[in-house]
Motif scaffolding. Structure first.
Motif, PDB file in Angstrom:
ATOM      1  N   VAL A  70       0.839  -1.205   0.000  1.00  0.00           N
ATOM      2  CA  VAL A  70       0.000   0.000   0.000  1.00  0.00           C
ATOM      3  C   VAL A  70       0.876   1.257   0.000  1.00  0.00           C
ATOM      4  N   GLU A 227       0.236   7.000   6.488  1.00  0.00           N
ATOM      5  CA  GLU A 227      -0.116   7.887   5.379  1.00  0.00           C
ATOM      6  C   GLU A 227       0.298   9.338   5.627  1.00  0.00           C
ATOM      7  N   TRP A 383      -7.334   2.078   1.907  1.00  0.00           N
ATOM      8  CA  TRP A 383      -6.357   1.265   1.181  1.00  0.00           C
ATOM      9  C   TRP A 383      -6.926   0.769  -0.150  1.00  0.00           C
ATOM     10  N   ALA A 387      -5.344   1.441  -3.881  1.00  0.00           N
ATOM     11  CA  ALA A 387      -4.993   0.396  -4.845  1.00  0.00           C
ATOM     12  C   ALA A 387      -5.697   0.601  -6.179  1.00  0.00           C
ATOM     13  N   THR A 416      -0.322  -5.178  -7.231  1.00  0.00           N
ATOM     14  CA  THR A 416      -1.478  -4.345  -6.882  1.00  0.00           C
ATOM     15  C   THR A 416      -2.713  -5.218  -6.730  1.00  0.00           C
ATOM     16  N   ALA A 419      -2.482  -7.150  -3.518  1.00  0.00           N
ATOM     17  CA  ALA A 419      -2.866  -6.311  -2.382  1.00  0.00           C
ATOM     18  C   ALA A 419      -4.379  -6.199  -2.271  1.00  0.00           C
TER      19      ALA A 419
END
Length: 464
Positions: A70, A227, A383, A387, A416, A419
């Motif tokens: 992420v 973040e 998240w 993505a 990706t 995830a």
């Protein structure tokens, strides 16, 4: 689109002036380093150890891999498009205004509520040191200090976080050194526990797969706050370089601080020791080593971690709100900038946080638990937006401005999708657990409501 690199100087008369660039590289570097050591690691990891036993190391490793992916995706987009709105601005650019609206305001609610929760946690520690003092008064004091600091200039936030992070990094590094020496049996006055705590008391998986699942869910939410560095980078002197450096060092920071410390703790201390939950795993481990005053010193570190999280969340919530308003997705008053700081957004975010504290006293059995459940799975929603946005933006950047790909997602698009599959699996696991199921449904309800409002706003704006 939200950008903080405009040339117009911020003035009190210009309500939509850009933010300042008052963060230095040393601030950003330490925010990136210390931001990974959050209150969730010190405070919340005890419950995960109690549920999963020694297998908590596996839980943190699995969730850590997901977080690395992420962060890599977010870093790729933030280096290409530096913005105080971070993932919210990226979601708007990639998916549409409704997506930016949903991701941004849900995260704002999460951060503001977290400000209150961290204030409560810090106040509980102080009232333990000073019995009889009112908890709410300490929360109010912390709120005023960090609110004033964030109102004055962004460099104040940077200075606070620089020194907070330095203390956290120093403390956890010392903990890891002492722990490794004790595990090896070379720390004076201690004997190596060997593998007895990893294989005894029910074994490595004492509660089986269900315990590992509970530990996995606890570990996922302990990573919240990473973040912030991509939000702060937009106000640094070199945002692209800052994001790139922070993202590239994320892997070893997560491996060392999270997975490494969990491995040390469950090796040193029996996982079912009541002190792990009551005192916290780090304090329990240091007390187990018999180092005089070390446990109380770790309480000071936990206190600093909570204050650091308060400071970071006041900053992050105000910048997310500013970015949303700058993109026409919120009350205009929140976007007013004075001396490079969105002061109204800072004040509103602090007030919201303190209201959460009051609700914990006034309505502890209905409204407050409802609020906590509503934010329970917000980080996973964010998240997913990250993505999906990266999947869509990567091709666009490769086609239109490939020179902006300073940071690249590994093995795109395969990782990706991996995830996204991991996030879907966590949602399924949450739906299977009674405690987290309520959080999942409550967060889902808030997300759907915000998405509907955002889509209606988008349609109304398109008809103008």
């Amino acid at each position: 689109m939200s950008r903080t690199t405009l040339d117009t100087p911020p003035t009190a008369s210009n309500p939509h002036a850009p933010l300042s660039h008052g963060l230095k590289q040393r601030h950003l570097s330490m925010i990136a380093l210390g931001g990974v050591i959050g209150a969730g690691l010190f405070v919340g990891s005890g419950a995960g150890i109690a549920a999963a036993g020694p297998s908590i190391v596996i839980a943190y490793a699995v969730s850590g891999l997901l977080v690395m992916l992420v962060m890599r995706m977010l870093g790729e987009m933030s280096a290409a498009y530096p913005s105080s709105g971070s993932f919210s601005a990226h979601a708007e650019r990639a998916i549409g205004p409704w997506a930016g609206f949903t991701a941004g305001w849900s995260f704002w609610v999460l951060l503001c509520t977290a400000v209150g929760l961290e204030g409560i946690g810090a106040a509980k520690i102080v009232t333990g040191w000073l019995p009889g003092t009112p908890e709410w008064a300490w929360v109010a004091l912390f709120m005023v200090v960090f609110c004033v600091a964030n109102l004055a200039a962004v460099k104040n936030f940077g200075e606070f976080e620089f020194w907070f992070a330095a203390l956290k990094v120093g403390a956890i590094s010392l903990f890891l050194v002492l722990g490794v020496l004790a595990v090896a049996g070379v720390l004076p006055g201690t004997d190596s526990p060997g593998a007895s705590n990893l294989t005894g008391q029910g074994g490595f998986l004492p509660h089986g797969g269900e315990g590992l699942v509970v530990g996995l869910l606890a570990s996922v939410f302990a990573y919240g706050g990473l973040e912030t560095v991509t939000i702060a980078a937009a106000e640094s002197q070199n945002p692209v370089q800052g994001v790139a450096r922070a993202v590239r060092t994320a892997m070893w920071r997560i491996a060392l601080f999270y997975i490494g410390s969990m491995a040390v703790i469950v090796t040193l201390v029996p996982w079912d020791s009541k002190e792990v939950v009551e005192k916290g795993p780090y304090v329990a481990a240091l007390d187990h080593l018999g180092i005089p005053g070390a446990g109380q010193l770790m309480n000071v570190v936990v206190f600093v971690a909570l204050l650091s999280a308060m400071n970071a969340n006041i900053y992050g919530s105000s910048r997310i709100a500013y970015s949303l308003v700058e993109r026409g997705q919120g009350p205009k008053a929140l976007g007013r900038v004075s001396a490079g700081v969105p002061r109204v957004a800072v004040l509103v975010s602090c007030v919201f946080g303190f209201v959460c504290v009051l609700l914990s006293h006034w309505r502890p059995d209905d409204v407050f638990p409802w609020l906590l459940n509503m934010i329970g799975a917000v980080i996973l929603v964010v998240w997913i937006f990250i993505a999906v946005s990266q999947l869509l933006l990567r091709r666009r950047v490769e086609r239109e401005a490939p020179e902006k790909l300073v940071v690249r997602m590994w093995l795109f698009p395969a990782l990706t999708w991996v995830a996204l599959a991991g996030m879907a699996a966590i949602f399924i696991l949450m739906a299977r657990q009674p405690d987290t199921r309520v959080q999942l449904y409550s967060t889902g309800g808030m997300t759907l409501f915000l998405a509907a409002v955002g889509y209606a706003w988008q349609r109304a704006r398109a008809r103008r």
